[in-house]
Scaffold this motif. Sequence first.
Motif, PDB file in Angstrom:
ATOM      1  N   PHE A 118      33.176  35.368  44.029  1.00  0.00           N
ATOM      2  CA  PHE A 118      33.739  36.332  43.016  1.00  0.00           C
ATOM      3  C   PHE A 118      32.682  37.549  43.263  1.00  0.00           C
ATOM      4  O   PHE A 118      33.247  38.878  43.473  1.00  0.00           O
ATOM      5  N   THR A 119      31.506  37.399  43.318  1.00  0.00           N
ATOM      6  CA  THR A 119      30.426  38.750  43.020  1.00  0.00           C
ATOM      7  C   THR A 119      30.531  39.470  44.462  1.00  0.00           C
ATOM      8  O   THR A 119      30.278  40.679  44.420  1.00  0.00           O
ATOM      9  N   GLN A 120      30.654  38.790  45.556  1.00  0.00           N
ATOM     10  CA  GLN A 120      30.684  39.546  46.655  1.00  0.00           C
ATOM     11  C   GLN A 120      32.132  39.901  47.163  1.00  0.00           C
ATOM     12  O   GLN A 120      32.230  40.067  48.068  1.00  0.00           O
ATOM     13  N   GLY A 121      33.122  39.797  46.346  1.00  0.00           N
ATOM     14  CA  GLY A 121      34.272  40.403  46.477  1.00  0.00           C
ATOM     15  C   GLY A 121      35.285  39.521  47.515  1.00  0.00           C
ATOM     16  O   GLY A 121      36.093  40.228  47.919  1.00  0.00           O
ATOM     17  N   PHE A 122      35.025  38.498  47.732  1.00  0.00           N
ATOM     18  CA  PHE A 122      35.854  37.528  48.493  1.00  0.00           C
ATOM     19  C   PHE A 122      37.302  37.279  47.960  1.00  0.00           C
ATOM     20  O   PHE A 122      38.455  37.434  48.424  1.00  0.00           O
ATOM     21  N   THR A 158      45.433  43.266  40.102  1.00  0.00           N
ATOM     22  CA  THR A 158      44.398  44.236  40.365  1.00  0.00           C
ATOM     23  C   THR A 158      43.235  43.712  39.442  1.00  0.00           C
ATOM     24  O   THR A 158      42.220  44.575  39.754  1.00  0.00           O
ATOM     25  N   MET A 159      43.040  42.885  38.975  1.00  0.00           N
ATOM     26  CA  MET A 159      41.744  42.524  38.295  1.00  0.00           C
ATOM     27  C   MET A 159      40.582  42.121  39.312  1.00  0.00           C
ATOM     28  O   MET A 159      40.986  41.616  40.171  1.00  0.00           O
ATOM     29  N   THR A 160      39.605  42.518  39.003  1.00  0.00           N
ATOM     30  CA  THR A 160      38.383  42.131  40.039  1.00  0.00           C
ATOM     31  C   THR A 160      37.382  41.386  39.092  1.00  0.00           C
ATOM     32  O   THR A 160      37.649  41.545  37.779  1.00  0.00           O
ATOM     33  N   HIS A 161      36.669  40.497  39.613  1.00  0.00           N
ATOM     34  CA  HIS A 161      35.650  39.380  39.072  1.00  0.00           C
ATOM     35  C   HIS A 161      34.388  39.544  39.576  1.00  0.00           C
ATOM     36  O   HIS A 161      34.038  38.664  40.074  1.00  0.00           O
ATOM     37  N   LYS A 162      33.830  40.623  39.417  1.00  0.00           N
ATOM     38  CA  LYS A 162      32.360  40.836  40.050  1.00  0.00           C
ATOM     39  C   LYS A 162      31.139  40.278  39.307  1.00  0.00           C
ATOM     40  O   LYS A 162      30.529  40.152  39.810  1.00  0.00           O
ATOM     41  N   ASN A 163      31.576  39.855  38.048  1.00  0.00           N
ATOM     42  CA  ASN A 163      30.612  39.338  37.141  1.00  0.00           C
ATOM     43  C   ASN A 163      31.466  38.338  36.581  1.00  0.00           C
ATOM     44  O   ASN A 163      31.844  38.269  35.195  1.00  0.00           O
TER      45      ASN A 163
END
Length: 294
Positions: free
Chosen positions: A183-187, A205-210
């Motif tokens: 998740f943190t590296q955007g895969f 569209t949600m991202t999960h970088k943390n």
Amino acid sequence: RSSSEQRGHQKAKLHSASWGSATDKSYNTQAKQMDEYMYQNDDFLMLIAAGNDGYSSDHIGTVGAPATSKNCLAVGASHSYGDGLDGGLLSLRLFGFQLGPNHLADFSSRGPTQDGRNKPDLCAPGKHILSAGAQPNRPGSCDPSSGRPSLKEGSADGVTWMAGTSMATPITAGHAAIVRQYFTQGFYDDYLPSNTNTNATTKHTMTHKNPSGALVKAVLMNGAQYLEGVGDGNGPQTLNPYDVHQNYGRISLADSLYLPGYSRVQVLVWDRVKIGISTNNNNNNNNTGTWGQL
């Protein structure tokens, strides 16, 4: 929180605990404190060994504190692979039958907890694992000149074969670190259907970088594979999905994370989303919290 956390320094997101009580099976103060910390630091996940009391005559309800924590990932032990199974008569006498990775280790502690919750959460190989047996005064001792010892040989300079949920827990922590990195590296963002398929109708569209600790826990549990049975010294005994012995089963990254051309699993993830049921015209929510929902 520590002063380094208050200054904004990086802090650990995962903690692997290969220890616990062999006598206290309650939701004790220590388990409560761990839950409070994970609630206050929602990107943190503690992984705790369930214990090795499953071989007892009354093996039900043997998960020891603090693996009785509600928010932690409590880890049981399954059988291993390859030369981790080749123990000969010595292994049979000390550790029981070796049946392969789809079987629970007989010593792995079982649920439920005293308040009725199902623990452990999942299992990982823990019978047997070639583990560190460092000799601090001997440089290079974890790289024996005689090569990797067989299970029958037992140990070599700086390494030794061991069995226990204490082995399964750090293996699971390594898997959790890979899930978090995914998740943190955007895969996850790269492999969303809307990004990989021009015909996709699902837009997410949600991202999960943390990612939250709850999300990391949910991903691992969602991808776990059911165990077939347990070797209790009398031969294999059948297990059932979600029972008090295995709960979600054995961890499997290939069934947890999507990688094109390698894994089949595809999931949409919501993290830190409030959920609830509207009870009146004011749309009050009865149930809110931090969830890793798959």
